[in-house]
Design a protein around this motif. Structure first.
Motif, short mmCIF file in Angstrom:
data_model
loop_
_atom_site.label_atom_id
_atom_site.label_comp_id
_atom_site.label_asym_id
_atom_site.label_seq_id
_atom_site.Cartn_x
_atom_site.Cartn_y
_atom_site.Cartn_z
N ILE A 1 52.62 -105.14 -45.97
CA ILE A 1 51.96 -106.31 -45.23
C ILE A 1 50.83 -106.28 -45.32
O ILE A 1 50.20 -105.16 -44.60
CB ILE A 1 53.04 -106.69 -44.08
N ASP A 2 49.97 -107.18 -45.60
CA ASP A 2 48.66 -107.28 -45.11
C ASP A 2 48.59 -108.02 -43.65
O ASP A 2 48.67 -109.21 -43.63
CB ASP A 2 47.88 -108.15 -46.12
N TRP A 3 48.28 -107.37 -42.69
CA TRP A 3 48.47 -107.43 -41.37
C TRP A 3 47.22 -108.34 -40.89
O TRP A 3 47.06 -108.74 -39.79
CB TRP A 3 48.80 -106.40 -40.36
N THR A 4 46.16 -108.56 -41.78
CA THR A 4 45.00 -109.09 -41.31
C THR A 4 45.24 -110.50 -40.71
O THR A 4 46.10 -111.39 -41.30
CB THR A 4 44.17 -109.27 -42.43
N ILE A 5 44.61 -111.02 -39.78
CA ILE A 5 44.70 -112.47 -39.55
C ILE A 5 43.41 -112.95 -39.64
O ILE A 5 42.15 -112.38 -38.96
CB ILE A 5 45.20 -112.60 -37.89
#
Length: 126
Positions: free
Chosen positions: A119-123
């Motif tokens: 998962i790319d957890w960037t917001i």
């Protein structure tokens, strides 16, 4: 946990597009009254969702934050899944085990070990 910049918002649509489902054990509450709708029937629905996800033959990471969520662990019986438990990230309890649990990186390690895209957890900032 991952060295990602703290965003100026809580928009998590990008997480959902990657398959992240965020769900409380009870889906409504009276404002300012945690657990005010506990025992009103929501648990039947959320338990059914967890049981259905448990039936999947795709390795799935379940993150259970807080006492209500941790109580759902017995519903997750499929050995291909991973369960991560910690305190709820709310300001009232985050220092009781959420900070430092490293669940974001642990989930990604689990996914990669099962040949699943992490998962790319960037917001993104708005």
């Amino acid at each position: 946990d991952l060295g990602i910049s703290i965003p100026n918002n809580g928009e998590r649509t990008d997480w959902a597009k990657q398959g992240v489902l965020m769900m409380n054990t009870v889906l409504t509450v009276r404002q300012g009254q945690p657990n005010s709708h506990k025992g009103k029937g929501w648990e039947q629905l959320t338990d059914a969702v967890i049981k259905k996800l448990n039936e999947r033959n795709v390795p799935t990471a379940f993150i259970l934050w807080g006492g209500n969520a941790k109580a759902k662990a017995p519903l997750i019986t499929n050995p291909i899944h991973a369960v991560f438990k910690a305190a709820h990230p709310s300001p009232l309890s985050a220092y009781n085990g959420f900070f430092g649990c490293r669940h974001f990186s642990k989930v990604n390690d689990f996914l990669v070990s099962n040949n699943i895209q992490p998962i790319d957890w960037t917001i993104s900032n708005k």
